[in-house]
Every structure is written in C-alpha cells, then in structure tokens.
Design a protein around this motif. Structure first.
Motif, short mmCIF file in Angstrom:
data_model
loop_
_atom_site.label_atom_id
_atom_site.label_comp_id
_atom_site.label_asym_id
_atom_site.label_seq_id
_atom_site.Cartn_x
_atom_site.Cartn_y
_atom_site.Cartn_z
N THR A 2 5.95 7.57 -5.26
CA THR A 2 5.70 6.52 -3.97
C THR A 2 5.93 7.71 -2.57
O THR A 2 5.88 7.37 -1.49
CB THR A 2 6.87 5.74 -3.62
N GLU A 3 5.68 9.23 -3.10
CA GLU A 3 5.68 10.00 -1.97
C GLU A 3 7.06 9.97 -1.16
O GLU A 3 7.11 10.63 -0.15
CB GLU A 3 4.82 9.59 -0.95
N ALA A 4 7.90 9.46 -1.88
CA ALA A 4 9.43 9.50 -1.28
C ALA A 4 10.41 10.31 -2.23
O ALA A 4 10.64 10.32 -3.21
CB ALA A 4 9.85 7.90 -1.17
N GLU A 46 7.47 12.12 4.70
CA GLU A 46 7.62 10.66 5.00
C GLU A 46 7.51 10.52 6.63
O GLU A 46 7.02 9.39 7.00
CB GLU A 46 9.01 10.33 4.54
N ARG A 86 9.35 0.81 5.84
CA ARG A 86 9.52 1.94 6.67
C ARG A 86 9.19 1.91 8.22
O ARG A 86 9.68 2.44 8.95
CB ARG A 86 8.28 3.21 6.03
N ALA A 87 8.22 0.75 8.48
CA ALA A 87 7.93 0.51 9.75
C ALA A 87 9.23 -0.05 10.63
O ALA A 87 9.52 0.04 11.52
CB ALA A 87 7.04 -0.33 10.18
N ASP A 107 5.62 0.13 2.88
CA ASP A 107 5.03 0.56 4.23
C ASP A 107 5.84 -0.53 5.20
O ASP A 107 6.21 0.23 6.39
CB ASP A 107 3.67 0.23 4.42
N TYR A 108 5.85 -1.49 5.10
CA TYR A 108 6.52 -2.24 6.24
C TYR A 108 8.00 -2.02 6.39
O TYR A 108 8.32 -2.18 7.62
CB TYR A 108 6.43 -3.93 5.83
N ALA A 165 0.80 -1.25 0.11
CA ALA A 165 0.00 -0.03 -0.09
C ALA A 165 0.70 1.31 -0.05
O ALA A 165 1.73 1.23 0.71
CB ALA A 165 -0.91 0.02 1.16
N THR A 166 0.40 2.39 -1.01
CA THR A 166 1.20 3.29 -0.57
C THR A 166 0.16 4.55 -0.76
O THR A 166 -1.05 4.36 -0.97
CB THR A 166 2.10 3.82 -2.00
N ASP A 167 0.62 5.81 -0.62
CA ASP A 167 -0.44 6.90 -0.59
C ASP A 167 0.24 7.79 -1.97
O ASP A 167 0.00 8.93 -2.18
CB ASP A 167 -0.24 7.94 0.36
N ALA A 168 0.55 6.92 -3.13
CA ALA A 168 0.79 7.31 -4.06
C ALA A 168 -0.50 7.87 -4.98
O ALA A 168 -1.46 7.19 -4.76
CB ALA A 168 1.60 6.16 -5.03
N PRO A 169 -0.23 8.99 -5.71
CA PRO A 169 -1.38 9.61 -6.14
C PRO A 169 -1.80 8.63 -7.46
O PRO A 169 -1.17 7.99 -7.80
CB PRO A 169 -0.72 10.84 -6.70
N PRO A 170 -2.94 8.81 -7.90
CA PRO A 170 -3.51 7.87 -8.89
C PRO A 170 -2.77 8.06 -10.03
O PRO A 170 -2.09 9.14 -10.38
CB PRO A 170 -5.02 8.31 -9.10
N TYR A 192 2.60 0.40 16.29
CA TYR A 192 2.97 -0.65 15.59
C TYR A 192 3.41 -1.88 16.67
O TYR A 192 3.85 -1.47 17.75
CB TYR A 192 4.22 -0.39 14.73
N PRO A 241 13.55 6.38 0.38
CA PRO A 241 14.81 6.90 1.17
C PRO A 241 15.36 5.77 1.67
O PRO A 241 16.61 6.19 2.15
CB PRO A 241 13.87 7.81 2.08
N ARG A 270 -5.00 8.40 2.86
CA ARG A 270 -3.81 8.51 3.47
C ARG A 270 -3.32 9.93 3.02
O ARG A 270 -2.72 10.76 3.73
CB ARG A 270 -2.80 7.34 2.88
N ARG A 271 -3.32 10.31 1.54
CA ARG A 271 -2.75 11.52 1.16
C ARG A 271 -3.17 12.47 1.88
O ARG A 271 -2.74 13.56 2.14
CB ARG A 271 -2.85 11.63 -0.36
#
Lengths: 383, 268
Positions: free
Chosen positions: A378-380, B127, A237-238, A234-235, A2-7, A254, A24, B142-143
């Motif tokens: 990927t918002e990164a 991030e 990053r956690a 996501d995992y 899952a990401t918060d990437a835009p469509p 978490y 990152p 989320r965004r």
C-alpha cells in the motif's frame, strides 16, 4: 479504495486483503500483531465459558461508543463531547420504533432507525458547526451543551403528552417496555436477548451461550476492521491530514468541512449503533445516557487508551468499564479522575501507543526494514 | 447573485494594477493570472491590508518584501482564501474567486507553501508526497507522480524515512514539492528560505527558478533576504503598513531611500 500500490506482482489474495488493513495510521501491521489479534478474538469467543458474558457484553457495546470518538477525535481532530447525544438518540429511536412495531421485522427496522437516527443527529449538529465555521474548542463546548440540553429535555418528558404512538418517553423513569431484540423478518428471525443456546463444548459439557454477547462481539470486530480499512485508505489519510493541519490540508485541494462532516456523521451512526445495542441489552433506556458523567466516559476511555489508536479505544473501554463496574460508587470516580490525570501528565498519547512503542524499540530490526526496494503493497510503512 | 458576481467597478489603472476589474470581466489583457482589486482585511480595529491592487502575470516570478507586519502573509492568505476579505475582490484567470472556498481555489490552480514547514512528521517522505497527489491521480500515474515529486525535491533515497527526521531544508524542499505536485499555475511561497544555510538557499532558488522557467508556474514569493530575492526575481513589490509602497526592479527598490528607511523602521 484507490491506492498507488504497484500492480499485483505475484502477491497472494490474502496479502492484498491484509494490505487494506495496514498502514501508518494503525498500530499493529506485523505478523505478530495479527496472530495476537486472532488469539484475542478466539479468547473473546471462548470467554462465556469461564466468565460473565452478560456483563462483558456491555463492555463490548460501549467499545463501539469508544471507537466512534476515536475516529472523530483521534483521527480527524474533532473533540466531540457529544457522542452520547448520538448514542442516546440511537437508543431512544430504537426504543420508540420497536415499541410501536414490535414484530421481528419492526425491531430490525428499529435497529436501522437507531443507527440512522444517530447519523442524522450528527449530520444536523455537524453541518451547522463545520459549515458555520466553528472550530477547535468551540466544537467541544457546543457538543457538551447539546448533551446537557438533551438531558434537560428528556428529563421533562414524563407526562402523557410525551408519547409517540405507543411509546411513552417517560422522563426520568425512562422507557421500560422495549421489546426483546429480534433480527430478521417473520419466521426467519432470531431472538438475541434471553434466549441462551445450549452448546456442547469439549471439556465443559453442555453450556448455555448468550447470543447477544456474540452479536456484540461480531459487530465490534467488524467495526474495528472496517475502521482500520478506512483510516488506512486515501480518505483516512486525508482525515489524519485534517487532524494535523486543517489549513494545510485545504491547500492540497481537500474540502475540509466536508471531510469533518462525513466523519462526524460516521461517528454519530456508530454511537447510534452502540446506543441501540445498549437499549436492547438493558431492555431499557433513560436520560442518564445524557448525563455529564456518561458524556465524559468516552473522552476518558479514548484519552487513556490512546486517541489515535482504534485498538487503544477498545482495550481502554473494556478495562476501565470493568474496573469501574467492579469498584463501583465514589471510589470508581476517584479512580477515573486519577487515571485521566496520570495519562495526560505522563502518557499524553495514551497507554496502548506507549506499549506499542516499547515493543517496537525492544524488537530487533529486520535487515531490510527501510529498504526502498521493498515497498509495502500500500506504499505505507509501519508506524 | 452575490455581490462578487456583480459588474465590477471600473478603477484607474495604477502602477500596481496589471489589469482592472472591468478588463478582467471583459476578458481583455488575458496574460493576467491574478489581480486583487481594492483588497482590505481588517482584524478588529487593525487593518492588515488596505486597498491593495496586486497583479501577477502568467509565468511571472514576483517577490513580495516588506518589514514585519506589512501585510505580506495576510495578502497571500487572502488570495488562498485562508482569510476572508473584508472588502475588495480577487480575480484569478479571468474569474472572480473572492467567494470561493480555499479548496476550490486550489482546484483552480492556486497553491501555497506556508511559512512554517508542517510536514506530517509521523509519515514517511513518500506518504507525505502522496497526500496531495492521491486526490486526483490513481494507480501507476500516482506512483509516477509521487516518484517525480520526491526526485524533484532531491529526496530520492529518503522515501521511507519519517518526514520528522529530515533537516529543515529538506522539509522545505518536500513542502515545495508537495505544493508543486498539484501542478498549479500560481504558487505562493511564504519565506521558503528562512532559517536555511547558503547551500540550502541556493538549492531552493534553483528549484523555484526551474519550476518557473521550465513548467511555467507563476510565483509570488515572500522573502526578507534581498540577495535571495535578487537571485530569483526581477520584479519586486514592497508592502508597508498593509499598502503597496513601491514596485520595480530589485536593484532600484533596494537603492530606494524610502524603502531603506521603512526596513530600518525610521519612517512614520
């Protein structure tokens, strides 16, 4: 993942796939890196034409062990001195199963059993450590002790009572009867050891290529890319959050114990795979895989290369093992000690991240480098 | 059945007890969000908190003050589960949470910002902000939540800046934003304005007040600065030597000679 990437706003499939491997938490998110990566893979594919592929395949196999520690220590903050425990468990499990069922299907199952064996070993040890509240340096001590216990145990298995089916564990004499690695079932199988394939190559004529080398290369490249995708997910990053501050990560909801256990199991399975290939390549395994020196090697590879860098773990494993094998003897040990000391004193984050930093600093910044209007898929942002 | 699930002992309702354990068990006085019951934490021979009955109502903003070593941070870490209680129980929203893991308490609505900001310096502001949100929100939601968290922290325009490059005050704002983005019912802040200048303190005070009044988040704020305390909270609890020393309006507490003495170190 899952990401918060835009469509998808007209991004190509290639860009979206590439975005999964970037973020990152990995070095190299630029076009230049991927070009270099492809060139390096091509060079490794061509290496058997000019170099000793049989020797180099050992470095590729050990790189998987290095990666297993990088993901456990570098990305999740668990300094395990016991990756060789799972490496050895993988190797011995492969040996025992393949000796007992030496058909191609049995050997293939033995490979899987070795990987699962490494994972189960890590699951048992990790569960008692992480759910028992063991943290920090005490994890390191327990894993080191586990290594020494296994070395002592395996060393005393020379008697005939230590035979599992047809497979005698052999104590210090090891297990010399491992069948040649075959993958597949029945006629649909292929032998990877001692089965050089003649191939005609322009400029070189007909050359004999070692299939085991290419098996190790494919597994290493696949594992590297898989781990890149994991640590940028996501995992991942956690995982990095756990490494940086466990208590704070708990306060985001978490389950830190579970994250550490899952990564430890993954690291154990990877080390198990490395052990399987090690035993298959050498057609032999003995308790030297549980010695203190061998247990120290992954820590040195990963420290020198850069523990927070998957690429660093691979490059350092290959380079150090090449130098170690070339020098040999006491001189190699002196070199290892000096390298570790020098890295800790002068480049505590490792050589590869330092080189990467120098390249970034000397590279002209793109005009829109930090433009908030051009978010990464990927918002990164690049590290 | 664990000890914490047994019928709680009925205790007298003292000035620091919003709700007895027995009332918690029967569901009476449901405005109580958090209630500790005889909470004790020992580190070896040292007792950091001693028989503490501390209550917080839904939507309340309560400050916790006291000299260094009074047990304030320990009390908050007991509530979050970072420390295990030596004795006593913690009730939250009508349930005994004493034996719950920290992440389970967070998932029930408790969140905390630790004393020392520890944003992930190698990651960008965006991030960082995404880390707590990615656990429960995906895609467009989320965004949107990340955008909101960054905006609420006053960090719009800094999305792609490394968190380590932010000022101390901005890091505190980011930390509060990350804790608040979990949409907790109870937010614990450990010295949120330590080391900040006047303007930054005012910004944090406004933020906390807004989250409390507009979003109904209950707060427990540890702070030494009584002016800051007075700007955000009406009710104050004074902790001293691990015990609740006094509770009441900030003006009365500040004027109390005994409180003045313990802050100046003249008592005992």
């Amino acid at each position: 993942m899952a990401t918060d990437a835009p469509p998808d706003g007209g991004q190509s499939l290639a860009a979206r796939v590439r975005a999964r491997f970037e973020g990152p938490n990995t070095i190299g998110n630029s076009n230049g890196f991927w070009v270099g990566f492809l060139v390096a893979v091509a060079a490794l594919v061509a290496f058997p034409l000019v170099g000793n592929a049989e020797q180099f395949s050992l470095f590729l196999v050990l790189s998987l062990l290095g990666l297993s520690l990088s993901v456990v220590w570098g990305y999740t903050g668990v300094l395990s001195f016991g990756q060789v425990v799972f490496f050895g468990l993988g190797g011995y499990t492969f040996a025992v199963v393949s000796i007992n069922v030496s058909t191609p299907g049995g050997i293939t199952a033995a490979v899987l059993a070795g990987v699962v064996g490494g994972g189960i070993g890590a699951a048992v040890l990790g569960y008692f450590m992480f759910y028992g509240g063991v943290r920090d340096v005490y994890v390191t001590i327990i894993t080191l002790v586990a290594t020494m216990v296994l070395h002592t145990f395996m060393a005393q298995t020379a008697g005939s009572e230590w035979t599992i089916g047809e497979a005698a564990l052999g104590g210090f004499n090891g297990m010399p009867d491992i069948p040649l690695l075959k993958l597949g079932v029945g006629a649909a199988s292929f032998q990877f050891m001692y089965n050089a394939i003649p191939v005609w190559v322009p400029g070189f004529g007909t050359v004999e290529l070692d299939p085991f080398y290419y098996l190790a290369l494919v597994l290493l490249v696949g594992t590297y890319l898989g781990l890149r995708a994991l640590v940028n997910s996501d995992y991942g990053r956690a995982m990095v959050a756990v490494r940086e501050d466990e208590d704070r990560t708990r306060m985001f909801g978490y389950n830190v114990k579970r994250i550490k256990l899952v990564v430890f199991i993954l690291g154990g399975a990877l080390a198990g795979l490395s052990g399987v290939l090690y035993a298959a390549r050498n057609v032999f395994i003995d308790p030297t895989v549980f010695t203190l020196l061998f247990a120290t090697l992954p820590v040195i590879w990963v420290s020198v290369g850069g523990r927070k860098s998957l690429l660093g773990a691979i490059i350092a494993t290959i380079a150090i093992e090449y130098i170690r094998v070339t020098l040999g003897g006491e001189l190699a040990l002196v070199m290892l000690g000096a390298l570790l000391l020098g890295t800790i004193l002068f480049l505590p984050n490792g050589i590869v991240p330092w080189v990467h930093k120098q390249i970034r600093q000397n590279r002209p910044a793109p005009a829109d480098a930090e433009g908030p209007e051009t978010p990464d898929p990927t918002e990164a942002s690049e590290s | 059945m664990s000890e914490s699930e047994t019928e709680p002992e009925s205790r007298p309702l003292g000035p620091n007890v919003r709700q007895t354990a027995a009332e918690m068990a029967t569901g009476d006085r449901t405005d109580t969000l958090l209630q500790t019951d005889g909470l004790v934490k020992r580190f070896g021979g040292f007792t950091a908190t001693d028989d503490v009955d501390f209550g917080v109502a839904e939507g309340e903003l309560r400050c916790l003050i006291g000299p260094n070593g009074a047990g304030k941070s320990t009390l908050l870490k007991l509530v979050t589960g970072t420390y295990e209680a030596s004795e006593g129980h913690i009730y939250y929203d009508g349930h005994d949470i004493t034996d719950l893991e920290p992440h389970e308490r967070v998932q029930r609505g408790i969140s905390m910002k630790f004393q020392v900001p520890s944003v992930y310096g190698d990651l960008s502001v965006r991030e960082n902000a995404r880390l707590p949100i990615q656990r429960f929100a995906d895609g467009a939601e989320r965004r949107e939540r990340v955008d909101r968290a960054i905006e609420a922290a006053g960090l719009t325009g800094y999305e792609h800046v490394d968190a380590s490059a932010l000022s101390h005050g901005q890091q505190q704002q980011l930390e509060i934003g990350m804790a608040a983005s979990l949409e907790p019912d109870l937010l614990l802040l450990d010295e949120p304005v330590a080391g900040l200048d006047v303007a930054e303190r005012e910004a944090i005070a406004e933020r906390v007040t807004r989250l409390n009044e507009e979003e109904g988040i209950a707060f427990v704020v540890i702070e030494h600065d009584t002016d800051f305390v007075a700007s955000i909270a009406d009710e104050v609890t004074v902790l001293h030597n691990g015990e609740i020393f006094l509770e009441g309006p900030i003006d009365e507490v500040k004027a109390d000679p005994a409180v003045q003495r313990i802050y100046l170190g003249e008592e005992e």
